[in-house]
Design a protein around this motif. Structure first.
Motif, PDB file in Angstrom:
ATOM      1  N   ASP A 297      -7.635  -8.725  -6.858  1.00 54.53           N
ATOM      2  CA  ASP A 297      -6.169  -8.711  -6.772  1.00 54.53           C
ATOM      3  C   ASP A 297      -5.602  -7.428  -7.373  1.00 54.53           C
ATOM      4  O   ASP A 297      -4.689  -6.807  -6.790  1.00 54.53           O
ATOM      5  CB  ASP A 297      -5.587  -9.934  -7.481  1.00 54.53           C
ATOM      6  N   ARG A 298      -6.121  -7.034  -8.538  1.00 54.21           N
ATOM      7  CA  ARG A 298      -5.622  -5.802  -9.164  1.00 54.21           C
ATOM      8  C   ARG A 298      -5.932  -4.589  -8.299  1.00 54.21           C
ATOM      9  O   ARG A 298      -5.104  -3.680  -8.150  1.00 54.21           O
ATOM     10  CB  ARG A 298      -6.236  -5.649 -10.557  1.00 54.21           C
ATOM     11  N   ALA A 299      -7.152  -4.555  -7.722  1.00 50.29           N
ATOM     12  CA  ALA A 299      -7.501  -3.435  -6.848  1.00 50.29           C
ATOM     13  C   ALA A 299      -6.595  -3.400  -5.626  1.00 50.29           C
ATOM     14  O   ALA A 299      -6.178  -2.329  -5.166  1.00 50.29           O
ATOM     15  CB  ALA A 299      -8.972  -3.544  -6.433  1.00 50.29           C
ATOM     16  N   GLY A 300      -6.276  -4.610  -5.053  1.00 50.44           N
ATOM     17  CA  GLY A 300      -5.384  -4.655  -3.905  1.00 50.44           C
ATOM     18  C   GLY A 300      -4.002  -4.126  -4.240  1.00 50.44           C
ATOM     19  O   GLY A 300      -3.388  -3.401  -3.444  1.00 50.44           O
ATOM     20  N   LEU A 301      -3.505  -4.478  -5.443  1.00 49.72           N
ATOM     21  CA  LEU A 301      -2.198  -3.972  -5.846  1.00 49.72           C
ATOM     22  C   LEU A 301      -2.211  -2.457  -6.012  1.00 49.72           C
ATOM     23  O   LEU A 301      -1.249  -1.765  -5.627  1.00 49.72           O
ATOM     24  CB  LEU A 301      -1.767  -4.649  -7.153  1.00 49.72           C
ATOM     25  N   ARG A 302      -3.318  -1.928  -6.592  1.00 50.23           N
ATOM     26  CA  ARG A 302      -3.413  -0.469  -6.742  1.00 50.23           C
ATOM     27  C   ARG A 302      -3.455   0.215  -5.377  1.00 50.23           C
ATOM     28  O   ARG A 302      -2.813   1.241  -5.150  1.00 50.23           O
ATOM     29  CB  ARG A 302      -4.641  -0.108  -7.568  1.00 50.23           C
ATOM     30  N   LEU A 303      -4.229  -0.336  -4.446  1.00 50.12           N
ATOM     31  CA  LEU A 303      -4.297   0.239  -3.111  1.00 50.12           C
ATOM     32  C   LEU A 303      -2.948   0.158  -2.400  1.00 50.12           C
ATOM     33  O   LEU A 303      -2.539   1.089  -1.695  1.00 50.12           O
ATOM     34  CB  LEU A 303      -5.369  -0.490  -2.290  1.00 50.12           C
ATOM     35  N   GLN A 304      -2.264  -0.964  -2.594  1.00 52.69           N
ATOM     36  CA  GLN A 304      -0.949  -1.120  -1.979  1.00 52.69           C
ATOM     37  C   GLN A 304       0.017  -0.063  -2.499  1.00 52.69           C
ATOM     38  O   GLN A 304       0.823   0.500  -1.748  1.00 52.69           O
ATOM     39  CB  GLN A 304      -0.416  -2.522  -2.270  1.00 52.69           C
ATOM     40  N   ALA A 305      -0.070   0.224  -3.803  1.00 56.76           N
ATOM     41  CA  ALA A 305       0.830   1.220  -4.389  1.00 56.76           C
ATOM     42  C   ALA A 305       0.515   2.635  -3.922  1.00 56.76           C
ATOM     43  O   ALA A 305       1.393   3.499  -3.924  1.00 56.76           O
ATOM     44  CB  ALA A 305       0.753   1.142  -5.916  1.00 56.76           C
ATOM     45  N   LEU A 306      -0.711   2.907  -3.517  1.00 55.44           N
ATOM     46  CA  LEU A 306      -1.109   4.258  -3.096  1.00 55.44           C
ATOM     47  C   LEU A 306      -0.877   4.503  -1.611  1.00 55.44           C
ATOM     48  O   LEU A 306      -1.095   5.627  -1.141  1.00 55.44           O
ATOM     49  CB  LEU A 306      -2.591   4.477  -3.433  1.00 55.44           C
ATOM     50  N   ARG A 307      -0.441   3.538  -0.817  1.00 54.36           N
ATOM     51  CA  ARG A 307      -0.221   3.753   0.613  1.00 54.36           C
ATOM     52  C   ARG A 307       0.972   4.698   0.819  1.00 54.36           C
ATOM     53  O   ARG A 307       1.960   4.641   0.087  1.00 54.36           O
ATOM     54  CB  ARG A 307       0.072   2.424   1.302  1.00 54.36           C
ATOM     55  N   PRO A 308       0.946   5.601   1.863  1.00 55.76           N
ATOM     56  CA  PRO A 308       2.091   6.497   2.132  1.00 55.76           C
ATOM     57  C   PRO A 308       3.374   5.716   2.380  1.00 55.76           C
ATOM     58  O   PRO A 308       4.451   6.129   1.932  1.00 55.76           O
ATOM     59  CB  PRO A 308       1.641   7.258   3.377  1.00 55.76           C
ATOM     60  N   GLN A 309       3.286   4.589   3.093  1.00 54.83           N
ATOM     61  CA  GLN A 309       4.488   3.807   3.346  1.00 54.83           C
ATOM     62  C   GLN A 309       5.106   3.327   2.046  1.00 54.83           C
ATOM     63  O   GLN A 309       6.338   3.293   1.886  1.00 54.83           O
ATOM     64  CB  GLN A 309       4.153   2.605   4.236  1.00 54.83           C
ATOM     65  N   SER A 397       7.727  13.952   2.485  1.00 51.33           N
ATOM     66  CA  SER A 397       7.656  12.889   3.488  1.00 51.33           C
ATOM     67  C   SER A 397       6.593  13.199   4.525  1.00 51.33           C
ATOM     68  O   SER A 397       6.479  14.325   5.001  1.00 51.33           O
ATOM     69  CB  SER A 397       9.017  12.715   4.162  1.00 51.33           C
ATOM     70  N   PRO A 398       5.769  12.222   4.929  1.00 51.61           N
ATOM     71  CA  PRO A 398       4.817  12.427   6.030  1.00 51.61           C
ATOM     72  C   PRO A 398       5.531  12.785   7.321  1.00 51.61           C
ATOM     73  O   PRO A 398       4.968  13.449   8.184  1.00 51.61           O
ATOM     74  CB  PRO A 398       4.119  11.083   6.139  1.00 51.61           C
ATOM     75  N   LEU A 399       6.787  12.372   7.479  1.00 52.07           N
ATOM     76  CA  LEU A 399       7.510  12.701   8.698  1.00 52.07           C
ATOM     77  C   LEU A 399       7.724  14.203   8.803  1.00 52.07           C
ATOM     78  O   LEU A 399       7.701  14.773   9.905  1.00 52.07           O
ATOM     79  CB  LEU A 399       8.853  11.962   8.715  1.00 52.07           C
ATOM     80  N   ALA A 400       7.931  14.840   7.637  1.00 49.17           N
ATOM     81  CA  ALA A 400       8.056  16.300   7.672  1.00 49.17           C
ATOM     82  C   ALA A 400       6.758  16.942   8.106  1.00 49.17           C
ATOM     83  O   ALA A 400       6.741  17.935   8.827  1.00 49.17           O
ATOM     84  CB  ALA A 400       8.483  16.814   6.297  1.00 49.17           C
ATOM     85  N   THR A 401       5.653  16.394   7.631  1.00 49.51           N
ATOM     86  CA  THR A 401       4.346  16.914   8.066  1.00 49.51           C
ATOM     87  C   THR A 401       4.184  16.763   9.562  1.00 49.51           C
ATOM     88  O   THR A 401       3.691  17.662  10.263  1.00 49.51           O
ATOM     89  CB  THR A 401       3.243  16.164   7.339  1.00 49.51           C
ATOM     90  N   ILE A 402       4.602  15.634  10.096  1.00 49.68           N
ATOM     91  CA  ILE A 402       4.518  15.396  11.547  1.00 49.68           C
ATOM     92  C   ILE A 402       5.406  16.389  12.285  1.00 49.68           C
ATOM     93  O   ILE A 402       5.040  16.939  13.346  1.00 49.68           O
ATOM     94  CB  ILE A 402       4.915  13.950  11.865  1.00 49.68           C
ATOM     95  N   ALA A 403       6.578  16.654  11.734  1.00 52.41           N
ATOM     96  CA  ALA A 403       7.501  17.575  12.391  1.00 52.41           C
ATOM     97  C   ALA A 403       6.925  18.985  12.484  1.00 52.41           C
ATOM     98  O   ALA A 403       7.306  19.759  13.363  1.00 52.41           O
ATOM     99  CB  ALA A 403       8.838  17.588  11.649  1.00 52.41           C
ATOM    100  N   GLY A 405       3.996  19.679  13.401  1.00 52.20           N
ATOM    101  CA  GLY A 405       2.968  19.741  14.443  1.00 52.20           C
ATOM    102  C   GLY A 405       1.755  18.896  14.164  1.00 52.20           C
ATOM    103  O   GLY A 405       0.830  18.853  14.981  1.00 52.20           O
ATOM    104  N   TYR A 406       1.728  18.196  13.024  1.00 50.85           N
ATOM    105  CA  TYR A 406       0.596  17.334  12.712  1.00 50.85           C
ATOM    106  C   TYR A 406       0.857  15.937  13.264  1.00 50.85           C
ATOM    107  O   TYR A 406       1.976  15.621  13.685  1.00 50.85           O
ATOM    108  CB  TYR A 406       0.368  17.250  11.207  1.00 50.85           C
ATOM    109  N   SER A 407      -0.202  15.104  13.265  1.00 53.44           N
ATOM    110  CA  SER A 407      -0.069  13.726  13.716  1.00 53.44           C
ATOM    111  C   SER A 407      -0.842  12.813  12.765  1.00 53.44           C
ATOM    112  O   SER A 407      -1.713  13.268  12.029  1.00 53.44           O
ATOM    113  CB  SER A 407      -0.601  13.550  15.144  1.00 53.44           C
ATOM    114  N   ILE A 408      -0.513  11.525  12.775  1.00 54.31           N
ATOM    115  CA  ILE A 408      -1.194  10.505  11.965  1.00 54.31           C
ATOM    116  C   ILE A 408      -1.856   9.509  12.909  1.00 54.31           C
ATOM    117  O   ILE A 408      -1.197   8.946  13.784  1.00 54.31           O
ATOM    118  CB  ILE A 408      -0.207   9.772  11.046  1.00 54.31           C
ATOM    119  N   LEU A 409      -3.190   9.309  12.712  1.00 56.46           N
ATOM    120  CA  LEU A 409      -3.930   8.363  13.543  1.00 56.46           C
ATOM    121  C   LEU A 409      -3.875   6.995  12.874  1.00 56.46           C
ATOM    122  O   LEU A 409      -4.165   6.859  11.686  1.00 56.46           O
ATOM    123  CB  LEU A 409      -5.383   8.807  13.705  1.00 56.46           C
ATOM    124  N   GLN A 410      -3.528   5.989  13.678  1.00 56.51           N
ATOM    125  CA  GLN A 410      -3.427   4.637  13.171  1.00 56.51           C
ATOM    126  C   GLN A 410      -4.088   3.670  14.134  1.00 56.51           C
ATOM    127  O   GLN A 410      -4.096   3.892  15.344  1.00 56.51           O
ATOM    128  CB  GLN A 410      -1.956   4.223  12.987  1.00 56.51           C
TER     129      GLN A 410
END
Length: 444
Positions: A297-309, A397-403, A405-410
């Motif tokens: 649970d603690r690891a999941g919370l840490r991972l959740q906090a590190l997501r770009p979103q 912001s990742p959106l600036a990175t996308i602007a 010319g980069y892209s995010i694979l999901q």
């Protein structure tokens, strides 16, 4: 006595006294073997009889304190071995033996041989307690060396089946008495000890006379027991019987049934201990599972906090908080100016003279644009600050990175592809770009 020999006249009592002293001094202690006859035990408890052979006989007496310890019932015709002192019964003028011990002739010889061999082996240290080994707490396989048809083996098997049915028992058949029995017992013991199959060896037989048990007083057998590579338990005869096997063994049991009990744990005790250990294991497993769940649970919370979103959401929340604080500050400042204006208006209304009123009106007219200009400047500064914050947010912001010319694979479920190990041939992906997303498929 010399005077009597030279011719002094003596009475019968004096002569018997002299003869008695001569006999007792000459024969202080003798062993006599012969056949019992005229056995008599009066109410006094003393034992009287004659010892005889083919050519002579001698009267004997075994007084009550010693006759009570006899291990057999004397009868006419029995062959016995007597030990005592020669004396004279003066009342009849007969010499007789006053005995200390009386035993059957054959058993007496065996008893002396037993005592001599026991003393010699004990002097060698063969019976020392320091060389004896402890029995295994949970034996897996037991060798029982005994007669397969005796009562002892049935008693042993019954107790073992009741106490510890998991124990494997091998009955190794041997004769337990008679000519050649000791050699066969010794050979079977050595074979069992060197086979490596057994955790312990039980040597046993039922009760009997000393002659019946004599195979277990063999010197070679005693040495084989002491040299056995596994612990040996001896249960020979009844509780009052002792053999050299008992002294040489790692443990002596009073009976075959007692030996079976000493060799095995109690079934009920084992079941209780097993249940206790099972409860301990269950408790430990539950605690470990709870600890692992908490770590996950603690690891999941840490991972959740590190997501770009999550980071974007946190920055967006900070921006909204800043806007709310700015709006509240502006409203507060406006309220302060409005309150000041109301105060000034009240003062003007209180000072009614026309000229003063006109001057005050003129002054008021001159002052009225100043708060508005100050408010406008304040709003302009705040707007500039807000735009600076927006640019800072846009820079991370990742959106600036996308602007750029980069892209995010999901993945279709929104998971971000961070490594080639996150995809497999045939997976469907979305490439997010500045103005939309592009569906993709992974190929070899």
């Amino acid at each position: 006595m010399n005077d009597a020999i030279t011719g002094e006249i003596l009475s019968p009592s004096q002569l018997n006294t002299l003869a008695r002293g001569l006999l007792e001094d000459t024969f202080p202690l003798v062993f006599v073997e012969g056949e019992l006859g005229n056995v008599s035990r009066p109410a006094s408890g003393h034992l009287y009889f004659t010892l005889k052979d083919a050519r002579a006989q001698v009267r004997c007496a075994l007084f009550r304190p010693k006759s009570q310890w006899l291990r057999f019932q004397p009868r006419d015709g029995m062959q016995v071995l007597a030990r005592g002192r020669v004396t004279l019964y003066e009342a009849r003028g007969d010499y007789q033996l006053i005995l200390d011990t009386l035993e059957e002739a054959g058993e007496g010889a065996l008893r002396r041989a037993f005592d001599q061999l026991k003393a010699r082996l004990q002097a060698e240290g063969l019976f020392d307690a320091a060389r004896k080994r402890a029995l295994p707490a949970f034996p897996r396989r037991l060798a029982v060396i005994t007669s397969p048809s005796g009562a002892a083996v049935r008693d042993v098997l019954s107790v073992l089946a009741r106490r510890f049915p998991l124990l494997e028992v091998d009955i190794l058949p041997v004769p337990v008495q008679g000519s050649g029995a000791a050699a066969q017992i010794t050979a079977m013991l050595q074979l069992a000890g060197t086979s490596g199959r057994y955790d312990a060896i039980l040597l046993t037989r039922g009760g009997g006379s000393l002659e019946d048990l004599w195979a277990f007083n063999d010197e070679a057998l005693a040495r084989a027991i002491a040299a056995a590579p596994v612990p040996v338990v001896s249960a020979v005869g009844h509780e009052t019987d002792f053999s050299l096997s008992d002294f040489a063994a790692d443990l002596r049991a009073p009976t075959p049934s007692a030996a079976a009990e000493l060799l095995t744990p109690e079934r009920a005790e084992l079941l209780g201990r097993t249940r206790q250990l099972q409860r301990h294991v269950d408790t430990h497993r539950l605690r470990a599972m709870q600890e692992r769940t908490q770590r996950v649970d603690r690891a999941g919370l840490r991972l959740q906090a590190l997501r770009p979103q999550a980071r974007l959401e946190a920055l967006r929340q900070r921006q909204q908080d800043a806007m709310r604080r700015l709006d509240a500050a502006m409203r507060n400042r406006l309220q302060q100016h409005q309150a000041l204006l109301r105060h000034v208006d009240a003062v003007l209304r209180a000072a009614a003279p026309g000229r003063r009123l006109q001057l005050l009106r003129q002054r008021l007219d001159a002052l009225r644009p100043r708060p508005q200009a100050a408010l406008a400047r304040r709003l302009q500064r705040d707007a500039l600050h807000l735009r600076g914050l927006a640019r800072s947010l846009e820079a991370v912001s990742p959106l600036a990175t996308i602007a750029r010319g980069y892209s995010i694979l999901q993945h279709p479920d929104g998971r971000v592809v961070r490594s080639v190990a996150d995809v497999a041939p045939g997976d469907r992906l979305d490439a997010r770009v500045r103005d939309g997303s592009i569906p993709l498929r992974v190929v070899d």
